[in-house]
Design a protein around this motif. Structure first.
Motif, PDB file in Angstrom:
ATOM      1  N   ALA A 147     125.020  67.778  80.788  1.00  0.00           N
ATOM      2  CA  ALA A 147     123.853  68.491  81.229  1.00  0.00           C
ATOM      3  C   ALA A 147     122.661  67.449  81.779  1.00  0.00           C
ATOM      4  CB  ALA A 147     123.026  69.393  80.262  1.00  0.00           C
ATOM      5  N   THR A 148     121.904  67.695  82.629  1.00  0.00           N
ATOM      6  CA  THR A 148     120.767  66.850  83.294  1.00  0.00           C
ATOM      7  C   THR A 148     119.630  67.361  82.814  1.00  0.00           C
ATOM      8  OG1 THR A 148     122.154  66.048  84.904  1.00  0.00           O
ATOM      9  CG2 THR A 148     119.715  65.903  85.051  1.00  0.00           C
ATOM     10  N   THR A 149     118.733  66.773  82.043  1.00  0.00           N
ATOM     11  CA  THR A 149     117.375  67.335  81.626  1.00  0.00           C
ATOM     12  C   THR A 149     116.286  66.984  82.561  1.00  0.00           C
ATOM     13  OG1 THR A 149     118.110  67.225  79.475  1.00  0.00           O
ATOM     14  CG2 THR A 149     115.751  67.407  79.801  1.00  0.00           C
ATOM     15  N   ILE A 150     115.766  67.842  83.187  1.00  0.00           N
ATOM     16  CA  ILE A 150     114.603  67.750  84.116  1.00  0.00           C
ATOM     17  C   ILE A 150     113.118  68.210  83.606  1.00  0.00           C
ATOM     18  CG2 ILE A 150     113.668  68.133  86.614  1.00  0.00           C
ATOM     19  CD1 ILE A 150     116.262  68.977  87.564  1.00  0.00           C
ATOM     20  N   PHE A 151     112.523  67.157  83.417  1.00  0.00           N
ATOM     21  CA  PHE A 151     111.216  67.312  82.618  1.00  0.00           C
ATOM     22  C   PHE A 151     110.167  67.651  83.804  1.00  0.00           C
ATOM     23  CE2 PHE A 151     112.454  66.349  78.621  1.00  0.00           C
ATOM     24  CZ  PHE A 151     113.336  65.478  78.661  1.00  0.00           C
ATOM     25  N   ALA A 152     109.392  68.648  83.594  1.00  0.00           N
ATOM     26  CA  ALA A 152     108.150  69.070  84.529  1.00  0.00           C
ATOM     27  C   ALA A 152     107.201  69.493  83.568  1.00  0.00           C
ATOM     28  CB  ALA A 152     108.817  70.194  85.269  1.00  0.00           C
ATOM     29  N   SER A 153     105.935  69.258  84.155  1.00  0.00           N
ATOM     30  CA  SER A 153     104.646  69.907  83.354  1.00  0.00           C
ATOM     31  C   SER A 153     104.334  70.936  84.425  1.00  0.00           C
ATOM     32  CB  SER A 153     103.720  68.814  83.375  1.00  0.00           C
ATOM     33  OG  SER A 153     102.361  69.116  82.852  1.00  0.00           O
ATOM     34  N   ILE A 154     104.387  72.166  83.534  1.00  0.00           N
ATOM     35  CA  ILE A 154     103.657  73.410  84.139  1.00  0.00           C
ATOM     36  C   ILE A 154     102.788  74.043  83.245  1.00  0.00           C
ATOM     37  CG2 ILE A 154     104.174  75.701  85.354  1.00  0.00           C
ATOM     38  CD1 ILE A 154     106.731  74.597  86.159  1.00  0.00           C
ATOM     39  N   ALA A 155     101.458  74.175  83.420  1.00  0.00           N
ATOM     40  CA  ALA A 155     100.594  74.930  82.557  1.00  0.00           C
ATOM     41  C   ALA A 155     100.621  74.232  81.345  1.00  0.00           C
ATOM     42  CB  ALA A 155     100.929  76.290  82.653  1.00  0.00           C
ATOM     43  N   GLY A 156     100.744  72.681  81.224  1.00  0.00           N
ATOM     44  CA  GLY A 156     100.820  71.906  80.070  1.00  0.00           C
ATOM     45  C   GLY A 156     102.093  72.086  79.178  1.00  0.00           C
ATOM     46  N   GLY A 157     103.056  72.810  79.714  1.00  0.00           N
ATOM     47  CA  GLY A 157     104.404  72.970  79.104  1.00  0.00           C
ATOM     48  C   GLY A 157     105.381  72.032  79.775  1.00  0.00           C
ATOM     49  N   VAL A 158     106.620  71.911  78.709  1.00  0.00           N
ATOM     50  CA  VAL A 158     107.554  70.914  79.377  1.00  0.00           C
ATOM     51  C   VAL A 158     108.948  71.747  79.002  1.00  0.00           C
ATOM     52  CG1 VAL A 158     109.044  68.994  78.766  1.00  0.00           C
ATOM     53  CG2 VAL A 158     106.462  68.873  78.496  1.00  0.00           C
ATOM     54  N   PHE A 159     109.798  72.129  80.158  1.00  0.00           N
ATOM     55  CA  PHE A 159     111.178  72.720  79.920  1.00  0.00           C
ATOM     56  C   PHE A 159     112.395  71.981  80.447  1.00  0.00           C
ATOM     57  CE2 PHE A 159     111.781  74.146  84.433  1.00  0.00           C
ATOM     58  CZ  PHE A 159     110.726  73.607  85.012  1.00  0.00           C
ATOM     59  N   SER A 160     113.254  72.268  80.094  1.00  0.00           N
ATOM     60  CA  SER A 160     114.567  71.312  80.692  1.00  0.00           C
ATOM     61  C   SER A 160     115.737  72.479  81.353  1.00  0.00           C
ATOM     62  CB  SER A 160     115.416  70.799  79.363  1.00  0.00           C
ATOM     63  OG  SER A 160     115.887  71.953  78.496  1.00  0.00           O
ATOM     64  N   VAL A 161     116.223  71.900  82.465  1.00  0.00           N
ATOM     65  CA  VAL A 161     117.055  72.795  83.038  1.00  0.00           C
ATOM     66  C   VAL A 161     118.576  72.113  83.097  1.00  0.00           C
ATOM     67  CG1 VAL A 161     117.808  73.762  85.428  1.00  0.00           C
ATOM     68  CG2 VAL A 161     115.244  73.512  84.595  1.00  0.00           C
ATOM     69  N   PRO A 162     119.521  73.158  82.433  1.00  0.00           N
ATOM     70  CA  PRO A 162     120.957  72.425  82.468  1.00  0.00           C
ATOM     71  C   PRO A 162     121.381  72.518  83.791  1.00  0.00           C
ATOM     72  CG  PRO A 162     120.751  74.534  81.607  1.00  0.00           C
ATOM     73  CD  PRO A 162     119.308  74.268  82.039  1.00  0.00           C
ATOM     74  N   ALA A 163     122.295  71.373  84.123  1.00  0.00           N
ATOM     75  CA  ALA A 163     122.857  71.429  85.591  1.00  0.00           C
ATOM     76  C   ALA A 163     124.236  72.162  85.438  1.00  0.00           C
ATOM     77  CB  ALA A 163     123.329  70.031  86.143  1.00  0.00           C
ATOM     78  N   PRO A 164     124.704  72.584  86.535  1.00  0.00           N
ATOM     79  CA  PRO A 164     125.916  73.492  86.413  1.00  0.00           C
ATOM     80  C   PRO A 164     127.014  72.624  85.830  1.00  0.00           C
ATOM     81  CG  PRO A 164     124.826  73.632  88.495  1.00  0.00           C
ATOM     82  CD  PRO A 164     124.190  72.658  87.846  1.00  0.00           C
ATOM     83  N   ALA A 165     127.875  73.431  85.285  1.00  0.00           N
ATOM     84  CA  ALA A 165     129.229  72.559  84.829  1.00  0.00           C
ATOM     85  C   ALA A 165     130.071  72.429  85.878  1.00  0.00           C
ATOM     86  CB  ALA A 165     129.915  73.248  83.133  1.00  0.00           C
ATOM     87  N   PHE A 166     131.089  71.079  85.569  1.00  0.00           N
ATOM     88  CA  PHE A 166     131.992  70.815  86.578  1.00  0.00           C
ATOM     89  C   PHE A 166     133.049  71.944  86.396  1.00  0.00           C
ATOM     90  CE2 PHE A 166     130.208  66.482  86.735  1.00  0.00           C
ATOM     91  CZ  PHE A 166     129.766  66.290  87.916  1.00  0.00           C
ATOM     92  N   ALA A 167     133.701  72.362  87.394  1.00  0.00           N
ATOM     93  CA  ALA A 167     134.878  73.341  87.427  1.00  0.00           C
ATOM     94  C   ALA A 167     136.032  72.451  87.183  1.00  0.00           C
ATOM     95  CB  ALA A 167     134.775  73.841  88.885  1.00  0.00           C
ATOM     96  N   ALA A 168     137.024  72.995  86.301  1.00  0.00           N
ATOM     97  CA  ALA A 168     138.113  72.074  86.098  1.00  0.00           C
ATOM     98  C   ALA A 168     138.831  71.912  87.450  1.00  0.00           C
ATOM     99  CB  ALA A 168     139.027  73.013  85.088  1.00  0.00           C
ATOM    100  N   LYS A 169     139.534  70.854  87.465  1.00  0.00           N
ATOM    101  CA  LYS A 169     140.587  70.598  88.702  1.00  0.00           C
ATOM    102  C   LYS A 169     141.901  71.266  88.543  1.00  0.00           C
ATOM    103  CE  LYS A 169     142.615  66.711  91.252  1.00  0.00           C
ATOM    104  NZ  LYS A 169     143.217  65.375  91.171  1.00  0.00           N
ATOM    105  N   THR A 170     142.267  71.846  89.456  1.00  0.00           N
ATOM    106  CA  THR A 170     143.492  72.796  89.251  1.00  0.00           C
ATOM    107  C   THR A 170     144.378  72.425  90.577  1.00  0.00           C
ATOM    108  OG1 THR A 170     142.287  74.677  90.728  1.00  0.00           O
ATOM    109  CG2 THR A 170     142.232  74.824  88.429  1.00  0.00           C
TER     110      THR A 170
END
Length: 523
Positions: free
Chosen positions: A9-32
């Motif tokens: 996952a990639t964590t993106i930090f942002a400050s919104i109204a004094g808060g901090v949140f993280s956004v997980p990146a999409p998982a890679f699809a398995a190679k088929t």
């Protein structure tokens, strides 16, 4: 260079109204999707009854099935198991066989259920020399009948050493769709229909065959969705594509230096598998000086097999123990093959009237792999006083010349269906001797085991049949009809992310079997 990365996952930090949140990146699809490199310039025929070169056999093994099959990863006849037929029985004399088919097995491309009529059509086609390259193996098939839509009865005119072997997912044993064959005509060779795990999507001449998963495959939907089989006949070009990550697996080279080079990458696995190809020095026992068994034994003692194995490399090659391949049902490791002993070789030559040594001229193929081994043998036997004068000729011409008895010694390597009768019959039965009406590959003019070979064909007791095959091998070895030189395995390389779905020890298709369980592990 391959770079392996893992990102949970990639964590993106942002400050919104004094808060901090993280956004997980999409998982890679398995190679088929799987890409393989073939040591071929193009496909020949995808009609399985004409698929007689290595690259064709590999592909048809993914498309078609048989009444029975070799267990995935095996070329051992003892592992033959149900495929289209879920069970079968035979008469006591082994001349009548009844096969009960699975119900609900579907043809690819919407051609409906696989029925007994398709089996009857396929086996009659494979025994027809106009419609099959393997018809000679099916001459004992007297009648093939559909008893009902899911029952087939086969009646033989004589017993055969391995009836199930002729009905496997190999050569003439593949079952095809009668309706598709009749509708598609000549186009069937490039656009076939089977009931296997993959179906042909496209054929691009000189470039690739593309296959897609058969979602109705009766064993389950394949985990691999697409297979690209690229034609790369040049070894160096194929290796470059593999090294660059363009291929997940490639056909290898039966050479120890290649094995050492390709495995320098710790993420690469080499598959060295059966059926083994056995190379021998076949000696014409009817021509002087080799009509004297002392001279034949002297030559056998003069050859240093462990030295040849060292030259070839232990991953690819191994020392043979008999005059048939070790992967054959009926093989014995106690055939009595003579070991390297220059002193005994010299003594036998002296006893035979050659105290100053012996000089023999031999026709030799210019094919690089064969030529290099013969040069090693030439140097080895010289130490025992045998001068082997090699007369090199182009490989195709060599094939023609050895079939005219123009060489007293023939260096020949081959694999056959892994049941002892095939090798024994073709290489050591007198009816197969060069010059006979039924000549095949008996360059030795050997006849000492005819009785045992013939008796084994009609023996219904498996243990007694194996005893006869083993007795035949001992007789051939003791008569020194041929000198076993080297057994070599077929080799492929694959990335460690490829999971074939089975332990890869053998393949009658001479390439990896891609099944419903084959997958590419997470990157």
């Amino acid at each position: 260079m391959k770079v392996k990365s893992c990102l949970a996952a990639t964590t993106i930090f942002a400050s919104i109204a004094g808060g901090v949140f993280s956004v997980p990146a999409p998982a890679f699809a398995a190679k088929t999707e799987l890409v393989l490199g073939a040591a071929a310039a193009d496909i020949g025929s995808l009609d399985p009854h004409f698929a007689n070169n290595t690259s064709d056999r590999t592909v048809v093994g993914w498309i078609f099935g048989g009444l029975v099959r070799f267990a995935p990863g095996s070329a051992n006849p003892e592992t033959i198991e149900p495929d289209l037929a879920e069970r079968w029985e035979s008469s006591e004399d082994k001349l009548s066989w009844t096969f009960h088919l699975r119900q609900g097995v579907q043809w690819q491309a919407g051609y409906g259920d696989v029925t007994a009529d398709d089996v009857v059509f396929s086996l009659n086609k494979t025994k027809d020399p106009k419609r099959s390259a393997f018809s000679g193996d099916y001459t004992a098939f007297k009648t093939i009948e559909a008893i009902d839509p899911h029952t087939v009865k086969i009646t033989l005119s004589r017993q055969v050493p391995s009836l199930l072997g002729l009905l496997t997912n190999y050569a003439g044993g593949f079952i095809i769709s009668k309706k598709a064959y009749e509708e598609r005509g000549e186009d069937f060779k490039r656009n076939p229909v089977g009931f296997g795990p993959f179906s042909v999507q496209s054929v691009t001449p000189g470039q690739a065959v593309t296959l897609v998963a058969n979602e109705t495959y009766f064993r389950g939907k394949p985990q691999i969705t697409k297979v690209t089989y690229r034609f790369l006949p040049n070894n160096a070009a194929r290796d470059l594509a593999f090294d660059a990550g363009e291929l997940d697996a490639e056909a290898g080279v039966q050479d120890q230096q290649w094995v050492q080079r390709i495995t320098r990458n710790p993420a690469v696995i080499v598959d060295a598998f059966q059926p083994v190809e056995l190379a021998l020095l076949h000696i014409n026992v009817t021509k002087p000086p080799f009509n004297d068994i002392r001279v034949r034994r002297a030559l056998a003692y003069a050859v240093d097999v462990p030295g040849i194995v060292k030259f070839i490399g232990p991953v690819v090659g191994q020392a043979p123990q008999s005059v048939i391949p070790s992967s054959n049902l009926g093989f014995t490791e106690n055939a009595g093959v003579l070991k390297h002993d220059p002193a005994k070789a010299k003594a036998l030559l002296k006893e035979a009237g050659f105290p100053d040594g012996l000089s023999v001229t031999m026709i030799a193929s210019q094919l690089p792999g064969m030529a290099s081994v013969m040069q090693v043998i030439q140097a080895q036997v010289a130490e025992s006083g045998i001068t082997l004068n090699l007369q090199p000729v182009e490989h195709a011409s060599w094939h023609q010349m050895i079939r005219k008895d123009l060489s007293p010694i023939v260096y020949y390597g081959a694999a056959r269906f892994p049941v002892a009768d095939y090798y024994l019959t073709q290489f050591y039965h007198s009816a197969s001797a060069i010059g006979q009406p039924g000549q095949v590959t008996n360059f030795s003019h050997c006849s000492v085991a005819d009785k045992q070979i013939e008796a084994a064909r009609t023996e219904t007791d498996t243990s007694k049949q194996i005893e006869l095959w083993q007795e035949a091998q001992k007789l051939i070895v003791s008569n020194v009809c041929a000198i076993p030189i080297i057994e070599t395995r077929t080799v492929w390389a694959h990335r460690n992310t490829v999971d074939w779905g089975y332990k890869f020890e053998g393949s009658m298709s001479l390439g990896p079997q891609i099944t419903e369980k084959t997958r590419i592990k997470g990157q």
